[in-house]
Design a protein around this motif. Structure first.
Motif, PDB file in Angstrom:
ATOM      1  N   THR A   6       0.813  -1.143   0.141  1.00 35.24           N
ATOM      2  CA  THR A   6      -0.049  -0.164  -0.258  1.00 35.24           C
ATOM      3  C   THR A   6       0.845   1.225   0.009  1.00 35.24           C
ATOM      4  O   THR A   6       0.405   2.419  -0.062  1.00 35.24           O
ATOM      5  N   THR A   7       2.263   1.031  -0.166  1.00 34.67           N
ATOM      6  CA  THR A   7       3.151   2.090  -0.192  1.00 34.67           C
ATOM      7  C   THR A   7       3.887   2.130  -1.400  1.00 34.67           C
ATOM      8  O   THR A   7       4.471   1.045  -1.821  1.00 34.67           O
ATOM      9  N   ALA A   8       3.902   3.154  -2.249  1.00 31.73           N
ATOM     10  CA  ALA A   8       4.604   3.202  -3.350  1.00 31.73           C
ATOM     11  C   ALA A   8       6.005   2.840  -3.478  1.00 31.73           C
ATOM     12  O   ALA A   8       6.788   3.717  -2.694  1.00 31.73           O
ATOM     13  N   ARG A   9       6.555   2.170  -4.470  1.00 29.96           N
ATOM     14  CA  ARG A   9       8.069   1.567  -4.309  1.00 29.96           C
ATOM     15  C   ARG A   9       8.872   2.859  -5.233  1.00 29.96           C
ATOM     16  O   ARG A   9      10.035   3.095  -4.994  1.00 29.96           O
ATOM     17  N   LEU A 296     -15.634  -0.761  -6.358  1.00 26.74           N
ATOM     18  CA  LEU A 296     -15.695  -0.848  -4.828  1.00 26.74           C
ATOM     19  C   LEU A 296     -14.185  -0.924  -4.528  1.00 26.74           C
ATOM     20  O   LEU A 296     -14.035  -0.365  -3.296  1.00 26.74           O
ATOM     21  N   VAL A 297     -13.366  -1.300  -5.356  1.00 27.37           N
ATOM     22  CA  VAL A 297     -11.927  -1.406  -4.684  1.00 27.37           C
ATOM     23  C   VAL A 297     -11.472   0.002  -4.596  1.00 27.37           C
ATOM     24  O   VAL A 297     -10.806   0.245  -3.358  1.00 27.37           O
ATOM     25  N   GLY A 305      -6.453   5.679   2.934  1.00 28.86           N
ATOM     26  CA  GLY A 305      -5.866   6.728   2.417  1.00 28.86           C
ATOM     27  C   GLY A 305      -5.298   7.029   1.043  1.00 28.86           C
ATOM     28  O   GLY A 305      -4.349   7.591   0.622  1.00 28.86           O
ATOM     29  N   ILE A 306      -5.687   5.856   0.271  1.00 25.86           N
ATOM     30  CA  ILE A 306      -5.193   5.453  -0.974  1.00 25.86           C
ATOM     31  C   ILE A 306      -6.145   6.200  -2.017  1.00 25.86           C
ATOM     32  O   ILE A 306      -7.354   5.547  -2.263  1.00 25.86           O
ATOM     33  N   LEU A 311      -4.029   4.332  -6.333  1.00 25.85           N
ATOM     34  CA  LEU A 311      -4.294   3.138  -6.694  1.00 25.85           C
ATOM     35  C   LEU A 311      -3.866   2.467  -7.795  1.00 25.85           C
ATOM     36  O   LEU A 311      -3.140   1.437  -7.921  1.00 25.85           O
ATOM     37  N   CYS A 312      -4.170   3.343  -8.827  1.00 28.98           N
ATOM     38  CA  CYS A 312      -3.724   2.994 -10.204  1.00 28.98           C
ATOM     39  C   CYS A 312      -2.112   2.761 -10.196  1.00 28.98           C
ATOM     40  O   CYS A 312      -1.716   1.951 -11.000  1.00 28.98           O
TER      41      CYS A 312
END
Length: 335
Positions: A6-9, A296-297, A305-306, A311-312
């Motif tokens: 859930t955290t960007a690399r 829904l996603v 908090g995304i 998310l994309c």
């Protein structure tokens, strides 16, 4: 130390190269896919990704071929937001094609995509794994719907085994309701699934890598969550998280187990119902969930908090393998 999914690399959009957002196609879910695709394309472009739209698999093949001889038109990866089969991108055909062409793509691979497009075979796998799913009957072409309904006991749902977005779904409360389903079955050449109707609340759990997102309890204004309630109505209520404490942990664990048992990875969504007597019951898996304003996603991700563009981005990041320190790090520009 591993990075939570859930955290960007990465922070530099150039790491993705040129991205085809694959949408539309020729399945029964074309219009929903186009809506989802436009949203994804806009979100990626807003984050600086060199993304462009492609409508359908033949056009994608043409684009990949053109890019093979022209680096400026190269397709480096695919964000697949096609829905359904027979021209949709959820049945394993697209995944096999892209594997053969060595083009990375979002969502599960061939096995998970092909299996979960077939609701009957998915349920058989879950049963073999000891995971809970409602009793069902497989209906071949020409099967006697009345006899099947008697064997299961009403109420039931009748639905195509290999469609999505509530296409061709019939809610059978009594004998009189069978006529419409029988008429549909007479003109449908695929297998149908007849499933005992779960008496209870409806939930869905988004999956992002190894993370089960907060559950969503779905409360349609009408009698059930049909196509209209999913994509048109503005009065369907979505409660997120749908449960609390141990029950919330249980449904997320079940959804992740169901996703993995079906050979899936990447991202997706698992639909679950809670029977008043039997507890949680697995319904189906979606390997390219909708990304529309009603989807829904994105709602579940927002709870963490995304936002939608993030998310994309996180979904697209999954097309870049995570390398260990021993492999020399992740490479590129990362967060």
């Amino acid at each position: 130390m591993s990075t939570p999914l859930t955290t960007a690399r990465y922070i530099d959009p150039a790491v993705f190269g040129r991205v085809a957002v694959l949408m539309g196609g020729t399945s029964a879910e074309r219009e929903v896919s186009l809506d989802s695709g436009r949203n994804v394309l806009e979100a990626l472009q807003a984050r600086g990704v060199d993304a462009f739209a492609i409508d359908g698999i033949p056009a994608l093949v043409d684009a990949i071929r053109a890019g093979a001889s022209d680096p400026a038109r190269r397709v480096d990866r695919v964000f697949n937001i096609l829905h359904g089969n027979r021209g949709g991108g959820e049945d394993g055909v697209l995944q096999g094609l892209l594997d053969a062409l060595a083009v990375p793509y979002t969502g599960p691979g061939v096995l998970g995509s092909a299996l979960t497009m077939d609701k009957i075979r998915t349920k058989q796998v879950w049963m073999a794994e000891g995971l809970p799913t409602p009793r069902f009957v497989r209906l071949a072409a020409g099967a006697d719907l009345s006899a099947a309904a008697r064997s299961l006991g009403l109420p039931v749902f009748v639905k195509p085994s290999c469609e999505g977005s509530s296409v061709g779904v019939f809610r059978i409360l009594g004998e009189a309701d069978l006529a419409a389903a029988a008429q549909f079955a007479a003109g449908y050449n695929g297998e149908l699934l007849m499933e005992r109707m779960v008496q209870g609340a409806e939930y869905t759990v988004g999956i992002l890598g190894d993370v089960a997102l907060p559950s969503i309890r779905i409360e349609p204004a009408g009698d059930w969550y049909d196509y209209h309630a999913k994509y048109v109505a503005d009065d369907t209520r979505y409660i997120c998280p749908g449960l609390e404490g141990g029950e919330e942990a249980e449904i997320r664990e079940l959804a992740l187990a169901a996703f993995r048992a079906a050979g899936c990875s990447g991202w997706g969504r698992v639909d679950v119902m809670r029977d008043r007597e039997l507890g949680f019951q697995l319904i189906e898996v979606n390997t390219a969930p909708g990304m529309t304003s009603h989807s829904l996603v994105p709602k579940a991700a927002a709870r963490l908090g995304i936002d939608f563009p993030s998310l994309c981005w996180l979904i697209l990041e999954q097309t870049i393998p995570v390398q260990t320190v021993a492999d020399g790090g992740e490479g590129g520009v990362h967060a």
